[in-house]
Scaffold this motif. Structure first.
Motif, PDB file in Angstrom:
ATOM      1  N   THR A  47       0.852  -1.189   0.000  1.00 15.33           N
ATOM      2  CA  THR A  47       0.000   0.000   0.000  1.00 15.33           C
ATOM      3  C   THR A  47       0.887   1.239   0.000  1.00 15.33           C
ATOM      4  N   THR A  48       0.320   2.327  -0.458  1.00  3.36           N
ATOM      5  CA  THR A  48       1.008   3.621  -0.413  1.00  3.36           C
ATOM      6  C   THR A  48       0.103   4.621   0.300  1.00  3.36           C
ATOM      7  N   ALA A  49       0.730   5.641   0.868  1.00  2.08           N
ATOM      8  CA  ALA A  49      -0.047   6.661   1.576  1.00  2.08           C
ATOM      9  C   ALA A  49       0.561   8.024   1.323  1.00  2.08           C
ATOM     10  N   ALA A  50      -0.291   9.037   1.231  1.00  5.26           N
ATOM     11  CA  ALA A  50       0.181  10.402   1.006  1.00  5.26           C
ATOM     12  C   ALA A  50      -0.765  11.383   1.677  1.00  5.26           C
ATOM     13  N   PHE A  51      -0.179  12.431   2.295  1.00  6.82           N
ATOM     14  CA  PHE A  51      -0.956  13.517   2.888  1.00  6.82           C
ATOM     15  C   PHE A  51      -0.936  14.717   1.941  1.00  6.82           C
ATOM     16  N   SER A  52      -2.053  15.421   1.894  1.00  7.00           N
ATOM     17  CA  SER A  52      -2.113  16.644   1.102  1.00  7.00           C
ATOM     18  C   SER A  52      -2.987  17.674   1.825  1.00  7.00           C
ATOM     19  N   PRO A  53      -2.397  18.758   2.365  1.00  4.01           N
ATOM     20  CA  PRO A  53      -0.967  19.085   2.339  1.00  4.01           C
ATOM     21  C   PRO A  53      -0.241  18.427   3.510  1.00  4.01           C
ATOM     22  N   ASN A  54       1.077  18.474   3.453  1.00  2.00           N
ATOM     23  CA  ASN A  54       1.915  18.017   4.545  1.00  2.00           C
ATOM     24  C   ASN A  54       3.190  18.862   4.537  1.00  2.00           C
ATOM     25  N   PRO A  55       3.421  19.694   5.535  1.00  2.00           N
ATOM     26  CA  PRO A  55       2.706  19.780   6.804  1.00  2.00           C
ATOM     27  C   PRO A  55       1.361  20.491   6.682  1.00  2.00           C
ATOM     28  N   ALA A  56       0.537  20.265   7.711  1.00  2.00           N
ATOM     29  CA  ALA A  56      -0.789  20.876   7.751  1.00  2.00           C
ATOM     30  C   ALA A  56      -0.753  22.113   8.632  1.00  2.00           C
ATOM     31  N   GLY A  57      -1.670  23.021   8.393  1.00  2.00           N
ATOM     32  CA  GLY A  57      -1.766  24.209   9.225  1.00  2.00           C
ATOM     33  C   GLY A  57      -2.400  23.889  10.567  1.00  2.00           C
ATOM     34  N   SER A  58      -2.263  24.821  11.500  1.00  2.00           N
ATOM     35  CA  SER A  58      -2.900  24.647  12.811  1.00  2.00           C
ATOM     36  C   SER A  58      -3.605  25.954  13.188  1.00  2.00           C
ATOM     37  N   PRO A  59      -4.933  26.006  13.171  1.00  2.00           N
ATOM     38  CA  PRO A  59      -5.806  24.871  12.820  1.00  2.00           C
ATOM     39  C   PRO A  59      -5.827  24.640  11.308  1.00  2.00           C
ATOM     40  N   GLY A  60      -6.203  23.426  10.953  1.00  2.00           N
ATOM     41  CA  GLY A  60      -6.263  23.082   9.541  1.00  2.00           C
ATOM     42  C   GLY A  60      -6.577  21.615   9.379  1.00  2.00           C
ATOM     43  N   SER A  61      -6.425  21.122   8.144  1.00  2.00           N
ATOM     44  CA  SER A  61      -6.711  19.720   7.868  1.00  2.00           C
ATOM     45  C   SER A  61      -5.846  19.252   6.709  1.00  2.00           C
ATOM     46  N   SER A  62      -5.763  17.941   6.571  1.00  2.00           N
ATOM     47  CA  SER A  62      -5.007  17.337   5.484  1.00  2.00           C
ATOM     48  C   SER A  62      -5.743  16.085   5.036  1.00  2.00           C
ATOM     49  N   ALA A  63      -5.692  15.814   3.743  1.00  2.00           N
ATOM     50  CA  ALA A  63      -6.317  14.598   3.207  1.00  2.00           C
ATOM     51  C   ALA A  63      -5.274  13.494   3.157  1.00  2.00           C
ATOM     52  N   LEU A  64      -5.581  12.375   3.788  1.00  6.57           N
ATOM     53  CA  LEU A  64      -4.710  11.205   3.744  1.00  6.57           C
ATOM     54  C   LEU A  64      -5.315  10.197   2.765  1.00  6.57           C
ATOM     55  N   THR A  65      -4.569   9.899   1.697  1.00  4.74           N
ATOM     56  CA  THR A  65      -5.031   8.925   0.706  1.00  4.74           C
ATOM     57  C   THR A  65      -4.194   7.659   0.828  1.00  4.74           C
ATOM     58  N   VAL A  66      -4.854   6.548   1.104  1.00  2.65           N
ATOM     59  CA  VAL A  66      -4.200   5.245   1.212  1.00  2.65           C
ATOM     60  C   VAL A  66      -4.665   4.388   0.043  1.00  2.65           C
ATOM     61  N   LYS A  67      -3.711   3.903  -0.765  1.00  7.06           N
ATOM     62  CA  LYS A  67      -4.062   3.121  -1.951  1.00  7.06           C
ATOM     63  C   LYS A  67      -3.565   1.688  -1.793  1.00  7.06           C
ATOM     64  N   ALA A  68      -4.489   0.757  -1.959  1.00  2.00           N
ATOM     65  CA  ALA A  68      -4.136  -0.667  -1.920  1.00  2.00           C
ATOM     66  C   ALA A  68      -3.847  -1.145  -3.339  1.00  2.00           C
ATOM     67  N   THR A  69      -2.881  -2.050  -3.464  1.00  2.00           N
ATOM     68  CA  THR A  69      -2.538  -2.612  -4.766  1.00  2.00           C
ATOM     69  C   THR A  69      -2.985  -4.069  -4.832  1.00  2.00           C
ATOM     70  N   SER A  70      -2.723  -4.693  -5.954  1.00  3.13           N
ATOM     71  CA  SER A  70      -3.128  -6.091  -6.116  1.00  3.13           C
ATOM     72  C   SER A  70      -2.362  -7.026  -5.188  1.00  3.13           C
ATOM     73  N   SER A  71      -1.239  -6.535  -4.631  1.00  2.00           N
ATOM     74  CA  SER A  71      -0.444  -7.374  -3.726  1.00  2.00           C
ATOM     75  C   SER A  71      -0.774  -7.157  -2.254  1.00  2.00           C
ATOM     76  N   THR A  72      -1.675  -6.222  -1.971  1.00  2.00           N
ATOM     77  CA  THR A  72      -2.035  -5.960  -0.579  1.00  2.00           C
ATOM     78  C   THR A  72      -2.830  -7.140  -0.014  1.00  2.00           C
ATOM     79  N   ARG A  73      -2.376  -7.663   1.124  1.00  2.00           N
ATOM     80  CA  ARG A  73      -3.078  -8.789   1.729  1.00  2.00           C
ATOM     81  C   ARG A  73      -4.374  -8.329   2.369  1.00  2.00           C
ATOM     82  N   ARG A  74      -5.395  -9.205   2.266  1.00  2.00           N
ATOM     83  CA  ARG A  74      -6.669  -8.896   2.908  1.00  2.00           C
ATOM     84  C   ARG A  74      -6.470  -8.864   4.424  1.00  2.00           C
TER      85      ARG A  74
END
Length: 194
Positions: free
Chosen positions: A158-185
């Motif tokens: 799996t891969t993961a990425a934050f957007s943005p990183n670093p995040a503001g305070s206060p603020g928010s960031s989107a974390l996207t986690v992508k599973a591939t065909s090799s990711t175990r259940r």
């Protein structure tokens, strides 16, 4: 024969301070005014000092350090950005010759800190799909600037990425986690730190 005896009070001074308490955030400056009043013609030099301030909390200085007879001085307490929050009782001491007087003031310090949240708390995806979380950053005390984010606990494949990183305070960031065909259940607990 007539003799006169005049008994007078010894020359002395009084010491005061305002305000009695100051509330500041770690990294900020607290200012007090120390006042010296002359009693019975006192005209000596009053040297001022401060006790009760831990070195990990900050430093203090008087301007001026010595008051001649009567007047006022600014006590400036500069706190450290990393100082722990708490209530600190401080004592201002004035000394002139054999006379010493004290006055108490209080420093109430709020530590800089932030809190984090994540929404939603759980996402179910299939291999090859992506999960998107929203990481929120809120301020508890003072300004903490940008918050660098990281995630642990990801399964292999799996891969993961934050957007943005670093995040503001206060603020928010989107974390996207992508599973591939090799990711175990399985069910995985992801730990997000800032």
């Amino acid at each position: 024969a007539v003799a006169t005896l005049v008994v007078t009070a010894p020359q002395d001074f009084s010491l005061s301070a305002t305000p009695a308490s100051q509330d500041v955030v770690a990294g900020a400056t607290a200012t007090y005014t120390a006042g010296v009043a002359s009693l019975d013609g006192f005209a000596g030099n009053v040297a001022l000092s401060l006790t009760g301030l831990p070195s990990a909390v900050g430093t203090a200085s008087f301007s001026p350090q010595v008051i001649a007879g009567a007047g006022s001085s600014q006590l400036i307490v500069t706190t450290m950005p990393t100082a722990p929050g708490g209530t600190y009782p401080l004592t201002i001491t004035g000394t002139a010759g054999g006379a010493t007087h004290t006055v108490a003031v209080t420093l109430v310090l709020s530590a800089r800190d932030f809190a984090m949240s994540v929404r939603p708390s759980s996402i179910t995806i299939a291999r090859g799909q992506s999960a998107k979380y929203t990481v929120g950053v809120s301020v508890i005390g003072g300004s903490v600037g940008k918050v660098s984010l990281a995630v642990a606990g990801l399964p292999a494949g799996t891969t993961a990425a934050f957007s943005p990183n670093p995040a503001g305070s206060p603020g928010s960031s989107a974390l996207t986690v992508k599973a591939t065909s090799s990711t175990r259940r399985g069910t995985y607990t992801l730990r997000i730190t800032g």
